[in-house]
Write an enzyme that holds these catalytic residues in place. Structure first.
Site, PDB file in Angstrom:
ATOM      1  N   TYR A 199       0.823  -1.211   0.000  1.00 43.09           N
ATOM      2  CA  TYR A 199       0.000   0.000   0.000  1.00 43.09           C
ATOM      3  C   TYR A 199       0.858   1.264   0.000  1.00 43.09           C
ATOM      4  CZ  TYR A 199      -4.043  -2.943   0.931  1.00 43.09           C
ATOM      5  OH  TYR A 199      -5.033  -3.885   0.838  1.00 43.09           O
ATOM      6  N   LYS A 245       4.124 -14.908   4.022  1.00 45.90           N
ATOM      7  CA  LYS A 245       4.444 -15.660   2.813  1.00 45.90           C
ATOM      8  C   LYS A 245       5.961 -15.586   2.618  1.00 45.90           C
ATOM      9  CE  LYS A 245       2.729 -18.017  -0.582  1.00 45.90           C
ATOM     10  NZ  LYS A 245       1.875 -19.206  -0.453  1.00 45.90           N
ATOM     11  N   ASP A 250      -1.628 -18.982   3.326  1.00 46.22           N
ATOM     12  CA  ASP A 250      -2.637 -19.847   2.691  1.00 46.22           C
ATOM     13  C   ASP A 250      -3.098 -20.928   3.666  1.00 46.22           C
ATOM     14  OD1 ASP A 250       0.044 -20.277   2.267  1.00 46.22           O
ATOM     15  OD2 ASP A 250      -0.157 -21.234   0.331  1.00 46.22           O
ATOM     16  N   ASP A 286      -5.633  -6.400   5.583  1.00 46.22           N
ATOM     17  CA  ASP A 286      -6.839  -5.868   4.951  1.00 46.22           C
ATOM     18  C   ASP A 286      -7.792  -7.011   4.601  1.00 46.22           C
ATOM     19  OD1 ASP A 286      -8.593  -4.151   3.766  1.00 46.22           O
ATOM     20  OD2 ASP A 286      -7.279  -3.560   2.112  1.00 46.22           O
TER      21      ASP A 286
END
Ligand code: NAI
Length: 347
Positions: free
Chosen positions: A127, A174, A207, A231
């Site tokens: 962002y 991740k 995940d 988010d």
């Protein structure tokens, strides 16, 4: 114990904003929370007064008082209008987004036993807004992670966990793919955790974490996430307990904090006395707990506890607004909460 009033900014906002923030103020007053509101404007309400969407005096008032309760604001569609929320976050460096997600009595949801606090880093990651067209048909977006921002959000999360008696902080990441950026986020979280050995800490690849979250959300206590993951996962968590309409939120920085519901201005029901004020009442309750901690005012924690007990009881008795399957209007539900404040707070 001090009996001095604490000044706080009230931004009524647009659409249903004035109705639901008005309801929250009535509840706080009835609970004898010593708050003196300074009303400021933002969004359409500011434009209508010939002010910019985020007037300087609104920002200054939040800086001065350190705290605000905000209704949802309309960001007019069109050139030149940056979202009020994005502006507030940047101007006041509100780096920690906090969203507590728990089941409420009689609110239909897929799961029971959910009580998760989601902490999202609010200032960097993908962002950061650094996007480039490197060649025709090839664009890039830069994910930024800094040691400063990763460390301060981790420190914020563990401090919150310690103060609120939370048991475990879980980081979704991740880092198997994004070795540098998510790797830094993890290193900072691990380093901060060393100062909090009494709080459990674990890491999950996002995940796998999401799968676990929708299989058994009761297994999670606090989630610590970088901006984009935060988010997405915070809305996912809201969905676990009945949707955005019943979830409060806060954006918190070193010097200021802005509390607001997750929902928008609901133009379809604005001005009709139908809006559910619960999420704003919950956000105001968070505000009281925040002030109790940061200003050392224990009576604010007791007021917050009374309010929470009161709305839980109202819901448990089947008193609900229409969005939750009930029949009550904004004012009726607010009165139902106020009528239950008299009883002593649990715990
Ligand atoms: P929305 O949350 O305003 O409405 C979505 C649906 O939920 C509507 O059917 C609405 O009636 C219902 N709803 C929302 N809050 C409710 C409540 N408290 N009680 C009962 N029903 C409720 O989302 P939408 O329609 O996407 O956005 C409308 C406007 O709100 C837009 O201008 C948007 O920019 C703004 N917005 C502002 C936010 C903020 O300032 N924090 C956050 C989200 C949207």
């Amino acid at each position: 114990m001090s009996d001095a009033f604490i000044e706080a900014v009230l931004i009524p906002g647009d659409g249903i904003g004035p109705e639901v923030t008005g309801a929250a103020c009535r509840v706080l007053q009835a609970a004898a929370a010593p708050i003196r509101w300074i009303e400021c404007h933002a969004g359409l309400a500011a434009l209508e007064r010939n002010l910019p969407v985020l007037p300087e005096q609104t920002v200054e008032a939040i800086r001065r008082t350190g705290v605000a309760l905000k209704g949802p604001c309309t960001t007019p569609v069109g050139e030149g209008f940056v979202s009020v929320n994005v502006q507030l976050r940047k101007r006041l460096d509100l780096y920690a987004a906090v969203r507590p997600v728990r089941n409420l009595p009689n609110v239909p949801s897929r799961f029971q036993g959910v009580d998760i606090v989601v902490i999202r880093e609010n200032t960097e990651g993908l962002y950061s807004g650094i996007e480039n067209e490197v060649a025709p048909g090839v664009v890039t977006s830069l994910k930024v992670a800094t040691e400063r921002a990763c460390s301060r959000i981790a420190a914020w999360a563990f401090r919150y966990a310690a103060r609120r008696g939370r048991r475990r902080v879980t980081v979704f990441h991740k880092a198997n793919i994004l070795k540098l950026t998510d790797g830094l986020f993890l290193r900072c979280a691990r380093a901060v955790h060393e100062r909090y050995p009494e709080i459990a800490y674990d890491e999950m690849i996002i995940d796998a974490g999401c799968m676990k979250l929708v299989q058994d959300p009761s297994a999670f206590d606090m989630l610590l996430l970088e901006n984009l993951y935060g988010d997405v996962v915070s809305d996912l968590c809201a969905g676990l307990v009945g949707g955005l309409g019943v979830v409060p939120g806060a954006n918190i920085g070193e010097d200021c904090a802005v509390f607001e519901a997750v929902h928008g201005t609901a133009p379809d029901i604005a001005g009709r006395g139908l809006a559910n004020p619960l999420a704003v009442i919950m956000s105001a309750t968070m505000m009281l707990n925040h002030l109790a901690e940061t200003r050392g005012r224990e009576e604010l924690r007791r007021a917050a506890s009374r309010i929470r007990t009161a709305y839980d009881r109202a819901l448990a008795e089947g008193l609900r607004t229409r969005d939750l399957g009930g029949t009550l209007g904004t004012a009726e539900f607010t009165e139902a909460v106020i009528a239950r404040l008299g009883e002593p707070a649990a715990g």
